[in-house]
Design an enzyme around this catalytic site. Sequence first.
Site, short mmCIF file in Angstrom:
data_model
loop_
_atom_site.label_atom_id
_atom_site.label_comp_id
_atom_site.label_asym_id
_atom_site.label_seq_id
_atom_site.Cartn_x
_atom_site.Cartn_y
_atom_site.Cartn_z
N CYS A 484 0.88 -1.23 -0.10
CA CYS A 484 -0.12 -0.26 0.17
C CYS A 484 0.73 1.25 0.51
O CYS A 484 1.70 1.77 -1.05
CB CYS A 484 -1.21 -0.45 0.99
SG CYS A 484 -2.08 1.30 1.15
N HIS A 611 -3.49 -5.57 -0.02
CA HIS A 611 -2.92 -5.70 1.24
C HIS A 611 -3.00 -7.13 1.29
O HIS A 611 -4.21 -7.51 1.76
CB HIS A 611 -4.04 -5.24 2.29
CG HIS A 611 -3.76 -3.97 2.54
ND1 HIS A 611 -2.60 -3.23 3.72
CD2 HIS A 611 -4.16 -2.63 2.19
CE1 HIS A 611 -2.38 -2.32 3.91
NE2 HIS A 611 -3.66 -1.46 3.11
N GLU A 613 -2.17 -9.10 3.49
CA GLU A 613 -1.95 -9.75 4.49
C GLU A 613 -2.96 -10.58 5.34
O GLU A 613 -3.20 -11.20 6.15
CB GLU A 613 -0.72 -9.29 5.86
CG GLU A 613 -1.75 -7.97 5.64
CD GLU A 613 -1.08 -6.36 4.80
OE1 GLU A 613 -1.51 -5.59 5.38
OE2 GLU A 613 -0.43 -6.92 4.16
#
EC number: 6.3.4.2
Length: 671
Positions: A484, A611, A613
């Site tokens: 990001c 993102h 994750e």
Amino acid sequence: MKQSRWQQHWGGPAGHCAIISARGPSYLDTEPAASSPSATAAPDAAMKVSRLFCEVVMFGRLALLTVVHGRRFPTRDICVASNFPMKYILVTGGVISGIGKGIIASSIGTILKSCGLRVTAIKIDPYINIDAGTFSPYEHGEVFVLNDGGEVDLDLGNYERFLDINLYKDNNITTGKIYQHVINKERHGDYLGKTVQVVPHITDAVQEWVMNQAKVPVDDDKKEPQICVIELGGTIGDIEGMPFVEAFRQFQFKVKRERFCNIHVSLVPQPNATGEQKTKPTQNSVRALRGLGLSPDLIVCRSAKPIEMAVKEKISMFCHVEPEQVIFIHDVSSTYRVPILLEEQGIIKYFKQRLNLPIDDQPSDLLFKWKRMADRYERLLKVCSIALVGKYTKLSDCYASVFKALEHSALAINHKLDLMYIDSIELEHCTEIENPVKYHQAWQKLCKADGILVPGGFGFRGTEGKLQAISWARKKKKPFLGVCLGMQLAVVEFARNCLNWKDANSTEFDTNTKKPVVIDMPEHNPGDMGGTMRLGKRRTVFKTEDSVLRRLYGDEAFVEERHRHRYEVNPELTRFFEEKGLKFVGHDTEGNRMEIIELENHPYFVGVQFHPEFSSRPMKPSPPYLGLLLAATGTLSAYLQRGCKLSPSDSYSDLSDDSSPEKEPPDSEAT
């Protein structure tokens, strides 16, 4: 005649139902119907033949499935009724907040899912905020983003990772959401002029929300869940949590005892002065809970060290529960160990009896895989160090999902993760002047790291330090991943140092920059802060086959990942970057938004606007993070050459060094 459960599933005289007993044919419980006098006699020959036929068909199908699966078919996977009533498990906490209710709730869900049940989860946060989107990470940790764009508490990330499910924003209930819902109904006239009160209107709204959301499918098969684990945030006695406690006091009678279970998580402190484990805080917490109308079915005691049996017996006596209803969870090296500790203390057997669940007493292969994973985690010898350069480094929960994604990837390649948090401000020139010791310590940590990660964030503070770290990774050819804001700053750094645009910047930091390489998105609303970003799961299309990240994703034409940002790379300037070797290999479906960057002639220099994750799972690590760990350990090229296969290490059972990818020559580069 009442059908046995085996007959109902496999095809008895009355057709098919959706349940099969896991106990075996010796428990066939066919009973004669009372509708005719002859029904009281022994079943006639025709009925015996019918039963025998059902059993033969059933065993034949099981035998076929055994052949297909190459092992004994797990009966628990097909033993659960699709239509048995929803069961609710409420997890409350006492003594202190942050005691681990989220991990306990996630672990309970994991255990029940391993028994073949479909599990969903709900988190209740008593704060008045509508959602977690405007929180500073130092308030409640990271803001977790869901597929539907919901900005929620980080505990929902634990639920998704442990249970491998995809939740929705309505799985996170807040006081703000409930009051907004009730006030909107009042304005609409739904209460017909009545006085709107906490009881019954707020409490009824909570119960209605829970019952409706518990039915929403969260698995890929889109089937309705059977178990709903509900975590009530905060501690018992908090004034803001009182309406929710009252709601569940009423709820337990609405759904009846056999469908509702309360688990209370408490703390057993051990003062250094005496070394004795104290039970009084737990006694007081349980007393307060009972005073509010809820009685715990299980008391989960958290402690620094394993709790002695005498302490368990004391808690059992003074809290009015059986000894087997007192569960101990001490601090462990890995949260992967928590479901194993719960299972070892007989929690499956307890839930089976308490909630009348059609499951076996023993866990399935899923929980055995968790155990192997936990054992493996504790036996790792090789270490891979990653420097996380951010601005919220004083609290690890601020980057909880990033840490977990790195940990999942490290575990997959048989390495222990050494995550070094570096405050980006400490890398800046101003720190060198004000505190040279701290400055040099930060740079020493950065230089010895095997890889560098710059995660997402907002605001100008610390950005110059992040730019310094990115520049160092690019020049020294250290593996780098920017997420990001990290990707946006990688573009800014490249523009300044490779395109010689010294005043290049993001309009987030300098609205008057002459080289706006990162700009506001058209839909960005600068007035309202909450819910105004590009949020949720979006599709990213690879525009070239010559991409490391595309190969890490399994050579897919596109990927779908979760986003949370207000700014994006300026598409009008991308051609200048690509001419110098910074390739924009992924974009959105319209081709206007840049989603992935890769630098040529570098072992691993990758940036992603999304993102990844948030989608990482313990047994399915996120490809961008896995690529970073592979590059940091010098094994990326070998992994790609084998077709992105880790082979034996995927099973979480092979602990030898042979399961790791082969080491590359020191100066080799991944193409």
